[in-house]
Design a protein around this motif. Structure first.
Motif, PDB file in Angstrom:
ATOM      1  N   PHE A  21       0.829  -1.203   0.000  1.00  0.00           N
ATOM      2  CA  PHE A  21       0.000   0.000   0.000  1.00  0.00           C
ATOM      3  C   PHE A  21       0.865   1.254   0.000  1.00  0.00           C
ATOM      4  N   SER A  22       1.948   1.256   0.751  1.00  0.00           N
ATOM      5  CA  SER A  22       2.840   2.408   0.803  1.00  0.00           C
ATOM      6  C   SER A  22       3.321   2.788  -0.591  1.00  0.00           C
ATOM      7  N   ARG A  23       3.675   1.793  -1.369  1.00  0.00           N
ATOM      8  CA  ARG A  23       4.163   2.049  -2.725  1.00  0.00           C
ATOM      9  C   ARG A  23       3.037   2.508  -3.647  1.00  0.00           C
ATOM     10  N   ILE A  24       1.866   1.928  -3.478  1.00  0.00           N
ATOM     11  CA  ILE A  24       0.703   2.345  -4.277  1.00  0.00           C
ATOM     12  C   ILE A  24       0.331   3.780  -3.929  1.00  0.00           C
ATOM     13  N   ALA A  25       0.287   4.074  -2.622  1.00  0.00           N
ATOM     14  CA  ALA A  25      -0.134   5.397  -2.149  1.00  0.00           C
ATOM     15  C   ALA A  25       0.838   6.493  -2.571  1.00  0.00           C
ATOM     16  N   VAL A  97     -14.704  -6.566  -7.030  1.00  0.00           N
ATOM     17  CA  VAL A  97     -13.419  -6.023  -6.587  1.00  0.00           C
ATOM     18  C   VAL A  97     -12.280  -6.922  -7.076  1.00  0.00           C
ATOM     19  N   PRO A  98     -11.393  -6.410  -7.936  1.00  0.00           N
ATOM     20  CA  PRO A  98     -10.232  -7.192  -8.354  1.00  0.00           C
ATOM     21  C   PRO A  98      -9.320  -7.502  -7.158  1.00  0.00           C
ATOM     22  N   VAL A  99      -8.566  -8.590  -7.285  1.00  0.00           N
ATOM     23  CA  VAL A  99      -7.753  -9.111  -6.183  1.00  0.00           C
ATOM     24  C   VAL A  99      -6.272  -9.116  -6.557  1.00  0.00           C
ATOM     25  N   LEU A 100      -5.452  -8.654  -5.634  1.00  0.00           N
ATOM     26  CA  LEU A 100      -3.992  -8.782  -5.739  1.00  0.00           C
ATOM     27  C   LEU A 100      -3.567  -9.779  -4.679  1.00  0.00           C
ATOM     28  N   LEU A 120       0.898 -13.162  -7.819  1.00  0.00           N
ATOM     29  CA  LEU A 120       2.343 -12.996  -7.852  1.00  0.00           C
ATOM     30  C   LEU A 120       2.991 -14.025  -6.943  1.00  0.00           C
ATOM     31  N   GLU A 121       4.291 -14.104  -7.006  1.00  0.00           N
ATOM     32  CA  GLU A 121       5.015 -15.041  -6.149  1.00  0.00           C
ATOM     33  C   GLU A 121       5.080 -14.486  -4.728  1.00  0.00           C
ATOM     34  N   VAL A 122       5.102 -15.378  -3.761  1.00  0.00           N
ATOM     35  CA  VAL A 122       5.147 -14.978  -2.348  1.00  0.00           C
ATOM     36  C   VAL A 122       6.330 -14.043  -2.120  1.00  0.00           C
ATOM     37  N   GLY A 123       6.056 -12.932  -1.477  1.00  0.00           N
ATOM     38  CA  GLY A 123       7.090 -11.953  -1.146  1.00  0.00           C
ATOM     39  C   GLY A 123       7.282 -10.858  -2.172  1.00  0.00           C
ATOM     40  N   ASP A 124       6.590 -10.927  -3.304  1.00  0.00           N
ATOM     41  CA  ASP A 124       6.756  -9.926  -4.361  1.00  0.00           C
ATOM     42  C   ASP A 124       5.904  -8.684  -4.065  1.00  0.00           C
ATOM     43  N   VAL A 125       6.317  -7.958  -3.054  1.00  0.00           N
ATOM     44  CA  VAL A 125       5.601  -6.741  -2.646  1.00  0.00           C
ATOM     45  C   VAL A 125       5.644  -5.702  -3.758  1.00  0.00           C
ATOM     46  N   GLU A 126       6.775  -5.572  -4.413  1.00  0.00           N
ATOM     47  CA  GLU A 126       6.898  -4.614  -5.514  1.00  0.00           C
ATOM     48  C   GLU A 126       5.919  -4.966  -6.636  1.00  0.00           C
ATOM     49  N   GLY A 127       5.792  -6.245  -6.934  1.00  0.00           N
ATOM     50  CA  GLY A 127       4.843  -6.681  -7.961  1.00  0.00           C
ATOM     51  C   GLY A 127       3.409  -6.365  -7.575  1.00  0.00           C
ATOM     52  N   LEU A 128       3.057  -6.603  -6.313  1.00  0.00           N
ATOM     53  CA  LEU A 128       1.720  -6.244  -5.844  1.00  0.00           C
ATOM     54  C   LEU A 128       1.468  -4.755  -6.071  1.00  0.00           C
ATOM     55  N   GLN A 130       3.033  -2.607  -8.120  1.00  0.00           N
ATOM     56  CA  GLN A 130       2.994  -2.223  -9.537  1.00  0.00           C
ATOM     57  C   GLN A 130       1.671  -2.603 -10.181  1.00  0.00           C
ATOM     58  N   ARG A 131       1.194  -3.808  -9.891  1.00  0.00           N
ATOM     59  CA  ARG A 131      -0.086  -4.251 -10.468  1.00  0.00           C
ATOM     60  C   ARG A 131      -1.243  -3.412  -9.910  1.00  0.00           C
ATOM     61  N   GLY A 132      -1.158  -3.046  -8.633  1.00  0.00           N
ATOM     62  CA  GLY A 132      -2.188  -2.192  -8.045  1.00  0.00           C
ATOM     63  C   GLY A 132      -2.231  -0.832  -8.711  1.00  0.00           C
ATOM     64  N   ILE A 133      -1.061  -0.263  -8.929  1.00  0.00           N
ATOM     65  CA  ILE A 133      -0.979   1.040  -9.598  1.00  0.00           C
ATOM     66  C   ILE A 133      -1.535   0.938 -11.018  1.00  0.00           C
ATOM     67  N   GLU A 134      -1.182  -0.135 -11.733  1.00  0.00           N
ATOM     68  CA  GLU A 134      -1.691  -0.338 -13.094  1.00  0.00           C
ATOM     69  C   GLU A 134      -3.215  -0.315 -13.120  1.00  0.00           C
ATOM     70  N   LEU A 135      -3.830  -1.060 -12.216  1.00  0.00           N
ATOM     71  CA  LEU A 135      -5.294  -1.138 -12.212  1.00  0.00           C
ATOM     72  C   LEU A 135      -5.940   0.168 -11.772  1.00  0.00           C
ATOM     73  N   LEU A 136      -5.373   0.787 -10.751  1.00  0.00           N
ATOM     74  CA  LEU A 136      -5.989   2.002 -10.209  1.00  0.00           C
ATOM     75  C   LEU A 136      -5.831   3.216 -11.111  1.00  0.00           C
ATOM     76  N   THR A 137      -4.916   3.151 -12.056  1.00  0.00           N
ATOM     77  CA  THR A 137      -4.703   4.291 -12.955  1.00  0.00           C
ATOM     78  C   THR A 137      -5.245   4.048 -14.359  1.00  0.00           C
ATOM     79  N   ASP A 138      -5.933   2.934 -14.556  1.00  0.00           N
ATOM     80  CA  ASP A 138      -6.500   2.606 -15.862  1.00  0.00           C
ATOM     81  C   ASP A 138      -7.951   2.183 -15.656  1.00  0.00           C
TER      82      ASP A 138
END
Length: 176
Positions: A21-25, A97-100, A120-128, A130-138
């Motif tokens: 969330f920190s990265r998305i926010a 609601v889409p799921v990450l 995503l693979e376990v521990g891929d916080v950056e991937g979560l 990035q995918r969240g940002i992709e969905l929330l901005t499109d």
């Protein structure tokens, strides 16, 4: 609005919810609501404080009207490292609601990667993130994911389909 619903056990990796969330926010104006209680709730709250997100991360104890929260959410963050099925993701998807989440246990049966959410693979916080940002901005892509999530919940896991499967199974077992 991002949402996490769980029993806050270590397997749910709630600190990673806050980290993603920190990265998305940082890119999208958002709030995170974490619903539930358990041994790692304090860890989630501490991570939010460490990241300076106390005003944007809201931890709510278990509540009776969780479906209203699903209905208000834009994404469900569910980075569990082990999940037999994924009831919270399915409930979120039923509300569009889409799921990450991480690609573990029964989650690939529930979430179509790249269509109703992302796995995503376990521990891929950056991937979560990035995918969240992709969905929330499109908005168009988010809408397509939302429609697909709702369709999956209704057509693959709807009461009529699931009850029939259970009835057939119980009759088979009883027949033995």
């Amino acid at each position: 609005v991002l949402l996490h619903v769980s029993n806050f056990r270590p397997v749910k990796r709630v600190w990673e919810v806050v980290e993603a969330f920190s990265r998305i926010a940082a890119k999208v104006p958002a709030q995170l609501y974490m619903i539930g209680d358990g041994p790692d709730r304090s860890r989630a709250e501490a991570t939010a404080r460490e990241l300076g997100l106390e005003s944007r991360v809201h931890c709510l104890k278990a509540i009776g009207n969780v479906e209203e929260w699903y209905g208000a959410a834009d994404l469900l963050l569910h980075p569990s490292e082990m999940e037999s099925f994924g009831l919270a993701p399915l409930e979120a998807m039923a509300c569009g609601v889409p799921v990450l989440a991480y690609r573990v246990g029964g989650l690939p049966e529930v979430v179509e990667d790249g269509r109703s959410g992302f796995l995503l693979e376990v521990g891929d916080v950056e991937g979560l993130a990035q995918r969240g940002i992709e969905l929330l901005t499109d908005a168009r892509r988010w809408s397509a994911f939302s429609r697909r999530a709702r369709w999956i919940a209704a057509h693959r896991f709807g009461r009529d389909k699931i009850v029939d499967q259970y009835e057939r199974y119980f009759l088979e077992v009883l027949g033995r």
